[in-house]
Enzyme design. Structure first.
Site, PDB file in Angstrom:
ATOM      1  N   PRO A   2      51.139  43.328  41.822  1.00 52.76           N
ATOM      2  CA  PRO A   2      50.135  43.212  42.843  1.00 52.76           C
ATOM      3  C   PRO A   2      50.014  41.851  43.511  1.00 52.76           C
ATOM      4  O   PRO A   2      49.882  40.828  42.647  1.00 52.76           O
ATOM      5  CB  PRO A   2      49.025  43.383  42.140  1.00 52.76           C
ATOM      6  CG  PRO A   2      49.213  44.405  40.813  1.00 52.76           C
ATOM      7  CD  PRO A   2      50.687  43.686  40.777  1.00 52.76           C
ATOM      8  N   GLU A   3      49.660  41.638  44.794  1.00 50.24           N
ATOM      9  CA  GLU A   3      49.450  40.415  45.532  1.00 50.24           C
ATOM     10  C   GLU A   3      48.068  40.399  45.741  1.00 50.24           C
ATOM     11  O   GLU A   3      47.171  41.243  45.493  1.00 50.24           O
ATOM     12  CB  GLU A   3      50.378  40.414  46.654  1.00 50.24           C
ATOM     13  CG  GLU A   3      51.866  40.547  46.326  1.00 50.24           C
ATOM     14  CD  GLU A   3      52.727  40.458  47.327  1.00 50.24           C
ATOM     15  OE1 GLU A   3      52.369  39.962  48.471  1.00 50.24           O
ATOM     16  OE2 GLU A   3      54.182  40.645  47.254  1.00 50.24           O
TER      17      GLU A   3
END
Length: 271
Positions: A2-3
């Site tokens: 997840p960014e």
């Protein structure tokens, strides 16, 4: 992994619902990357004031103390009034009078850490060296341009490092560089001011668009409401090696930089 957009989408999906909640109990499963640093029972009775984000960390502000949450490589949060019994990969539950917040993390690279406040040594270790927030007012173009001038590393690596601007992960760095017309291998210090200004704009625009489309779901990302993201469907270069550029029709290329794959158009992105 997840960014920043995925973390922001996660925050937005439960922040308003958990604000003001009173904690009933906390449960810790298998050890995560860092210890909770408090006895779970100590969280009982505390109130959640708000949920903020700093880079890829979520900050749950309590009336006494702060919980730092990181989703690691494969983690996700869910928040609901009723959840099934915790499974083998459910490593943290925060039960409140408005629902239970659960961290699901198959690879256990995520973290939930309790600190007294952001000035605590552990909080400073995790947050103190993070760069400017790209979606906030502090993302100053002059500081960004000057930061590029001081670095001789390839610009893609500078974006990923997180000490100049935080949260621009692999997907969004590739997309921002395409939007700015800059090849990922160009030394940051060689980028002219006009091109650097285009990159500053592209970073903001790409990340904002990713948040608006719910982030990117490449494997199993979903928000705290269980919704998947759609940004990957409109990516210009990321994950499209060998496919025609959506702008000029040339074949998109890929190369390895460090441990990551970079995607670029050899025509639209100038060296």
């Amino acid at each position: 992994m997840p960014e920043l957009p995925e973390v922001e989408v996660t925050r937005m999906s439960f922040a308003a619902r958990i604000a003001g909640a009173r904690v009933f109990s906390a449960r810790v499963g298998k050890p995560l990357r860092w210890a909770l640093d408090c006895v779970p029972a100590d969280l009982q009775g505390r109130q959640v004031l708000q949920v903020r984000r700093r880079g890829k960390y979520l900050l749950l502000e309590l009336d006494a103390g702060l919980l730092l949450l990181h989703l690691g490589m494969s983690g996700s949060l869910s928040f609901a009034s009723e959840l099934p019994p915790p499974g083998v990969h459910d490593h943290f539950d925060l039960a409140t009078d408005r629902g239970t917040l659960r961290l699901h993390d198959p690879r256990r690279f995520g973290a939930v850490v309790f600190v007294a406040d952001e000035s605590a040594p552990t909080a400073q270790k995790l947050l103190g060296r993070l760069g400017m927030e790209p979606l906030g007012e502090e993302f100053d173009p002059e500081r960004f341009i000057e930061g590029l001038r001081r670095r001789s590393a390839p610009v893609k690596q500078v974006l990923l490092a997180g000490d100049l601007v935080v949260g621009v992960g692999n997907i969004y760095a590739s997309e921002a560089l395409f939007a700015a017309g800059i090849r990922p291998t160009v030394p940051a210090s060689r980028i002219s001011r006009p091109r650097a200004m285009r990159l500053w704009t592209a970073v903001r625009d790409v990340l904002a668009r990713a948040v608006a489309t719910g982030g990117s779901t490449l494997r199993d990302f979903s928000s705290a409401e269980g919704k998947t993201g759609y940004f990957q469907l409109e990516a210009m270069v990321y994950g499209r090696a060998g496919e025609p550029c959506r702008t000029c029709g040339s074949a998109v290329r890929s190369l390895r930089q460090g441990q990551r794959s970079s995607f670029f158009c050899p025509v639209c992105q100038k060296p």
